[in-house]
Design a protein around this motif. Structure first.
Motif, short mmCIF file in Angstrom:
data_model
loop_
_atom_site.label_atom_id
_atom_site.label_comp_id
_atom_site.label_asym_id
_atom_site.label_seq_id
_atom_site.Cartn_x
_atom_site.Cartn_y
_atom_site.Cartn_z
N THR A 57 0.83 -1.21 0.00
CA THR A 57 0.00 0.00 0.00
C THR A 57 0.86 1.25 0.00
O THR A 57 0.48 2.27 -0.58
CB THR A 57 -0.94 0.04 1.21
OG1 THR A 57 -0.17 0.08 2.42
CG2 THR A 57 -1.86 -1.16 1.25
N TYR A 58 2.03 1.20 0.64
CA TYR A 58 2.88 2.38 0.73
C TYR A 58 3.64 2.66 -0.55
O TYR A 58 4.38 3.65 -0.63
CB TYR A 58 3.84 2.27 1.92
CG TYR A 58 4.48 0.91 2.10
CD1 TYR A 58 5.62 0.55 1.40
CD2 TYR A 58 3.93 -0.02 2.98
CE1 TYR A 58 6.20 -0.69 1.56
CE2 TYR A 58 4.50 -1.27 3.17
CZ TYR A 58 5.63 -1.61 2.46
OH TYR A 58 6.21 -2.85 2.62
N ALA A 80 0.35 -4.13 4.07
CA ALA A 80 -0.13 -2.85 4.59
C ALA A 80 0.46 -2.56 5.96
O ALA A 80 0.67 -3.47 6.77
CB ALA A 80 -1.66 -2.85 4.68
N PRO A 81 0.73 -1.29 6.26
CA PRO A 81 1.19 -0.91 7.59
C PRO A 81 0.11 -1.13 8.65
O PRO A 81 -1.07 -1.32 8.33
CB PRO A 81 1.51 0.58 7.45
CG PRO A 81 1.54 0.86 5.99
CD PRO A 81 0.62 -0.14 5.36
N ASP A 82 0.50 -1.06 9.90
CA ASP A 82 -0.46 -1.19 11.00
C ASP A 82 -1.43 -0.01 11.01
O ASP A 82 -1.03 1.15 10.85
CB ASP A 82 0.27 -1.22 12.35
CG ASP A 82 1.08 -2.50 12.54
OD1 ASP A 82 1.41 -3.16 11.55
OD2 ASP A 82 1.36 -2.84 13.71
N TRP A 83 -2.70 -0.35 11.18
CA TRP A 83 -3.75 0.66 11.36
C TRP A 83 -4.86 -0.03 12.15
O TRP A 83 -5.69 -0.74 11.59
CB TRP A 83 -4.25 1.15 10.00
CG TRP A 83 -5.36 2.16 10.09
CD1 TRP A 83 -5.76 2.87 11.19
CD2 TRP A 83 -6.22 2.58 9.02
NE1 TRP A 83 -6.79 3.71 10.89
CE2 TRP A 83 -7.10 3.55 9.56
CE3 TRP A 83 -6.34 2.24 7.68
CZ2 TRP A 83 -8.07 4.17 8.79
CZ3 TRP A 83 -7.31 2.85 6.92
CH2 TRP A 83 -8.17 3.82 7.45
N VAL A 97 7.72 0.89 14.50
CA VAL A 97 6.62 0.18 13.86
C VAL A 97 6.09 1.04 12.72
O VAL A 97 5.90 2.25 12.87
CB VAL A 97 5.47 -0.11 14.87
CG1 VAL A 97 4.30 -0.78 14.17
CG2 VAL A 97 5.99 -0.98 16.01
N LEU A 98 5.85 0.42 11.57
CA LEU A 98 5.33 1.15 10.42
C LEU A 98 3.82 1.30 10.55
O LEU A 98 3.07 0.32 10.44
CB LEU A 98 5.67 0.41 9.12
CG LEU A 98 5.21 1.09 7.83
CD1 LEU A 98 5.89 2.45 7.66
CD2 LEU A 98 5.50 0.20 6.62
N ASP A 104 -1.10 6.70 2.50
CA ASP A 104 -1.58 5.33 2.30
C ASP A 104 -3.10 5.30 2.20
O ASP A 104 -3.67 4.68 1.30
CB ASP A 104 -1.15 4.43 3.48
CG ASP A 104 0.35 4.25 3.58
OD1 ASP A 104 1.03 4.37 2.55
OD2 ASP A 104 0.82 3.99 4.69
N LYS A 105 -3.75 5.95 3.14
CA LYS A 105 -5.21 5.94 3.18
C LYS A 105 -5.79 6.55 1.91
O LYS A 105 -6.75 6.01 1.32
CB LYS A 105 -5.71 6.70 4.41
CG LYS A 105 -5.34 6.08 5.75
CD LYS A 105 -5.81 6.98 6.89
CE LYS A 105 -5.36 6.45 8.24
NZ LYS A 105 -5.79 7.35 9.35
N HIS A 106 -5.20 7.66 1.49
CA HIS A 106 -5.70 8.35 0.30
C HIS A 106 -5.63 7.45 -0.93
O HIS A 106 -6.63 7.31 -1.67
CB HIS A 106 -4.89 9.63 0.06
CG HIS A 106 -5.10 10.25 -1.28
ND1 HIS A 106 -6.24 10.97 -1.59
CD2 HIS A 106 -4.33 10.23 -2.41
CE1 HIS A 106 -6.17 11.38 -2.85
NE2 HIS A 106 -5.01 10.96 -3.37
N TYR A 107 -4.48 6.82 -1.14
CA TYR A 107 -4.31 6.02 -2.35
C TYR A 107 -5.11 4.72 -2.30
O TYR A 107 -5.66 4.28 -3.32
CB TYR A 107 -2.83 5.73 -2.59
CG TYR A 107 -2.12 6.84 -3.31
CD1 TYR A 107 -2.53 7.25 -4.58
CD2 TYR A 107 -1.03 7.49 -2.73
CE1 TYR A 107 -1.88 8.27 -5.25
CE2 TYR A 107 -0.37 8.51 -3.40
CZ TYR A 107 -0.80 8.91 -4.66
OH TYR A 107 -0.17 9.92 -5.32
#
Length: 350
Positions: A57-58, A80-83, A97-98, A104-107
């Protein structure tokens, strides 16, 4: 099936992606690693025309969204990074921690809106951990999957004991700022005085120790491990403190029929190795005691070695991970291809 895996550098992630690629290829699926730093997305997709794209995602940008939009039948999954809920407990100033960014959210939101992709996002955590590290992705209508690291049995099985590589402990890996916090507590005490333990360290980054012996090629790593009485596993601080991050090392060690002592990572000890395959130490003092015990009683390692090998070979190779990917995408024929390929590989190579 044609599989394209996005690769963005020679970090530890490269070896994980290489493990997936080897398993897919052996199962008869044409597979490439796309170096995003040397070839643009349009050329990469036009030249290969993948049926399955594995990205991150990044690394999404407008060109990647256009390439995915142009291929509506293509399956897409992304690391994907942590969310998730766990973010409130982890101090980003203390732990490396990434976490998800606004970019990321936008794309991902744009990609999902325009294409319905990705089919799912993933991280190398157990599914139980994913429910608290990645549940935020649900806000964008994206499913999260726990896709653990695994053993690359192409490169890390059938190691031989080599006289000049014999050691009490061996470690292959870099010494760097964040992880050195764990190394300094669990491993560095064994290096001084230098003649107390026979320790051999290899890696592409220097260590502050005379036991560091420089770079070793991938083909020799399995012999380094096989020539050691103990192969330690040391995790990053957030893995020790929050139990969420499982590295690749134990899978490599156990698939090579080697003996591993590990620091305690709760998801590793409670969800992965539940049959006494690995002795775990919750403190540096426990780690020190375990090392000394097994150095003095090496035959006690043998049952751990056999249990560990059976667990990894039966559940935790990269063949198992690509089977999981195919299963999550309802690619049942491709999943069967991978399962049959593992059987063939075990009959001919292991």
């Amino acid at each position: 099936m044609r599989v394209m895996i996005s690769s963005d550098g020679s970090t530890a992630h490269f070896f994980i992606r290489k493990g997936w690629a080897s398993a897919f290829s052996y199962a008869g699926h044409e597979t490439i690693l796309w170096d995003i730093k040397t070839k643009n997305a349009f050329d990469a997709f036009d030249e290969f025309e993948p049926d399955l794209f594995i990205g991150q995602t990044y690394n999404i940008d407008e060109s990647l969204i256009k390439c995915i939009s142009a291929r509506p039948e293509m399956k897409v999954i992304m690391k994907a990074p942590d969310w998730g809920d766990i973010q409130k407990d982890i101090d980003p100033e203390k732990y490396n921690v990434l976490f998800v960014s606004d970019k990321d959210k936008h794309y991902v939101e744009a990609l999902k809106r325009q294409t319905g992709k990705p089919d799912f996002v993933f991280a190398h955590y157990t599914q139980k951990c994913i429910e608290r590290t990645h549940n935020g992705w649900e806000n964008l209508g994206v499913r999260s999957v726990g896709l653990l690291n695994a053993a690359d049995i192409f490169d890390y099985t059938n190691g031989r004991e080599v006289p000049h590589l014999r050691s009490d402990m061996s470690f292959v890996g870099g010494y760097w700022g964040y992880k050195s916090k764990s190394f300094n507590r669990y491993f560095m005490p064994f290096l001084y005085p230098v003649d107390k333990y026979n320790v051999k360290i290899f890696g592409n980054q220097p260590w502050p120790s005379t036991q560091y012996l420089g770079f070793v090629s991938d083909g020799v790593v399995k012999d380094v491990m096989a020539s050691a009485t103990i192969c330690p596993n040391i995790s990053e601080p957030h893995a020790q403190d929050f139990g969420i991050d499982i590295n690749e090392r134990t899978f490599k060690i156990l698939s090579n029929r080697c003996f591993c002592i590990s620091d305690y990572v709760s998801s590793l000890a409670e969800e992965v190795y539940t049959n006494n395959e690995v002795p775990f130490a919750k403190t540096p003092e426990e780690f020190f005691d375990l090392v000394n015990h097994f150095l003095n009683n090496p035959r006690e390692r043998l049952e751990y070695i056999e249990r560990g090998y059976e667990t990894v070979i039966n559940k935790h190779t990269y063949f198992h991970r690509v089977m999981q990917i195919c299963g999550e995408l309802s690619l049942e024929k491709e999943k069967t291809d991978c399962k049959q390929a593992l059987v063939k590989f075990m009959e001919t190579r292991v």
